[in-house]
Design a protein around this motif. Structure first.
Motif, PDB file in Angstrom:
ATOM      1  N   GLN A 155       2.991   5.010  -0.394  1.00 13.29           N
ATOM      2  CA  GLN A 155       2.442   5.301  -1.719  1.00 13.29           C
ATOM      3  C   GLN A 155       1.438   6.442  -1.598  1.00 13.29           C
ATOM      4  O   GLN A 155       0.422   6.323  -0.909  1.00 13.29           O
ATOM      5  N   PRO A 168      -1.905   5.921  -5.476  1.00 15.20           N
ATOM      6  CA  PRO A 168      -2.072   4.495  -5.761  1.00 15.20           C
ATOM      7  C   PRO A 168      -2.422   4.201  -7.218  1.00 15.20           C
ATOM      8  O   PRO A 168      -2.221   3.093  -7.689  1.00 15.20           O
ATOM      9  N   ARG A 216       6.466   3.318  -9.705  1.00 11.01           N
ATOM     10  CA  ARG A 216       5.719   3.390  -8.445  1.00 11.01           C
ATOM     11  C   ARG A 216       4.936   2.114  -8.166  1.00 11.01           C
ATOM     12  O   ARG A 216       4.503   1.900  -7.042  1.00 11.01           O
ATOM     13  N   SER A 217       4.678   1.335  -9.207  1.00  7.08           N
ATOM     14  CA  SER A 217       3.907   0.118  -9.007  1.00  7.08           C
ATOM     15  C   SER A 217       4.263  -0.869 -10.099  1.00  7.08           C
ATOM     16  O   SER A 217       4.576  -0.476 -11.227  1.00  7.08           O
ATOM     17  N   GLU A 232       2.555  -1.973  -5.020  1.00  4.63           N
ATOM     18  CA  GLU A 232       3.334  -0.771  -4.791  1.00  4.63           C
ATOM     19  C   GLU A 232       4.843  -1.051  -4.829  1.00  4.63           C
ATOM     20  O   GLU A 232       5.297  -2.095  -4.373  1.00  4.63           O
ATOM     21  N   TRP A 249       7.921   0.861  -3.294  1.00  7.59           N
ATOM     22  CA  TRP A 249       8.271   1.993  -2.440  1.00  7.59           C
ATOM     23  C   TRP A 249       9.518   1.697  -1.641  1.00  7.59           C
ATOM     24  O   TRP A 249       9.552   0.675  -0.985  1.00  7.59           O
TER      25      TRP A 249
END
Lengths: 201, 183
Positions: A2, A5, B14-15, B20, B22
């Motif tokens: 990431q 964040p 992305r989250s 997260e 990923w």
């Protein structure tokens, strides 16, 4: 790994107009926006909070992130003719927080540089609930008064901004409106209330 | 077939749930805004001619575009037909519920299952949810998901929005037990 964040999601919207009012545009254009949904870094701070530390840290990275994708979506800096920007602030934030992220050189100068423009970047901002649309204005990236390039793109993220989020948007177009035909400053007659006396009386 | 515009939407998550995601979860949609082939004709009992003139071409147009936008192999997919207020939902169904339309996407995505779909009628700017399921096994629970789309100025009353959606993975943070654990 990431790399950002504070970033929840990125949304690309792109539209290509093939026909408008039944006719193909003489100069077909694509419009696109890239929206980054991020956590509001100033949540819980008051109206006297100095916004500049987070601006200089966050805004340049946002500028890079959204313009990279915009360039990718529209085929490179040479193709981009018009640009605009926007911020949608969730209800727990101030509109000033959105302004902080898009109205300083840490964002605006970089977006202008990355998109190869010279004009001031036109904008829209709003404090909204998630899923509310915002109309983002665009104008010519180097000659803002070019009337053919006054256009808008509609941005809407169904689940953002949440109350504690901000959506930061960069938008661009590869050409003019589909059928521009309202003249320009160079072709306008002189118009004042006196020349229009007949119309206004 | 008159296409007014082609719209591409790509979400990159992305989250989710504060954690997260990923690699980022990607979902892409490509929609064509077209004139309703049956506009102004009253009730047309046999839709075959309009289907033959449009459905295969639409499938052939949209399939490569949505996979290109996804920039990854599709693991889940779905489709949509949103009919403007002057048309029948049957008109949208006609364009997307034939093999002529769907086979292009199945072939391009190396898929085998039927495409889940939304078909509805609504005003210009109506939001719609496209359901997606796994491309080779519609019972794979991790891949049941939806993507919401809205084209601000479509469909006009005489138009239809036809869309394909593809996801490169299941839901972000998917963690439900598979169907087999309940059988």
């Amino acid at each position: 790994m990431q790399d950002h964040p504070w970033l929840r999601k990125l949304v690309l919207y792109r539209e290509a107009v093939l026909t408008e009012a039944g006719l193909a545009p003489a100069i077909p254009a694509e419009r696109a926006s890239v929206a980054a949904v991020i956590s509001n870094p100033w949540l819980g701070t008051g109206p006297r909070e100095d916004l500049s530390p987070a601006v200089s840290e966050l805004a340049p990275r946002l500028a890079k992130l959204v313009t990279d994708r915009l360039l990718q979506a529209l085929g490179g800096v040479e193709r981009i003719e018009a640009f605009g920007k926007a911020a949608l602030v969730g209800s727990a934030g101030e509109i000033e927080h959105g302004g902080a992220l898009i109205h300083t050189p840490y964002f605006g100068n970089l977006v202008r540089e990355f998109l190869g423009g010279e004009s001031i970047i036109c904008f829209a901002d709003a404090r909204t609930d998630a899923g509310q649309p915002l109309v983002v204005p665009l104008w010519h990236k180097s000659h803002a008064a070019t009337r053919s390039h006054y256009q808008t793109v509609d941005v809407r993220i169904p689940d953002a901004p949440r109350a504690d989020e901000i959506v930061v948007v960069a938008a661009a177009s590869t050409g003019p409106r589909p059928h521009p035909r309202i003249g320009d400053r160079t072709t306008d007659p002189v118009i004042t209330s006196q020349t229009l006396e007949g119309v206004l009386s | 077939m008159n296409i007014r515009k082609i719209v591409t939407v790509v979400e990159e998550i992305r989250s989710e749930g504060g954690r997260e995601v990923w690699p980022p979860a990607r979902v892409a949609v490509v929609a064509a805004v077209i004139d309703n082939p049956w506009a102004g004709q009253g009730f047309v009992p046999d839709l075959t001619a309009g289907i033959d003139a449009n459905a295969s071409d639409l499938g052939a147009l949209l399939s490569p575009l949505v996979l290109e936008a996804l920039k990854a192999p599709a693991e889940a997919y779905g489709k949509a037909a949103i009919v403007g207020l002057d048309g029948e939902i049957e008109h949208g169904s006609a364009l997307i519920h034939t093999l002529k339309f769907g086979d292009h996407f199945r072939k391009a995505a190396n898929a085998t299952t039927l495409l889940p779909a939304v078909e509805k009628r609504g005003p210009t700017g109506v939001a719609f949810d496209i359901p997606l399921k796994h491309i080779t096994d519609a019972s794979i629970r991790s891949h049941h998901q939806t993507v919401e789309v809205r084209v601000a100025d479509a469909p006009h009353p005489g138009e239809i929005v036809v869309a394909l959606a593809a996801a490169a993975q299941g839901r972000p943070q998917q963690r439900l037990a598979p169907l087999s654990t309940e059988q």
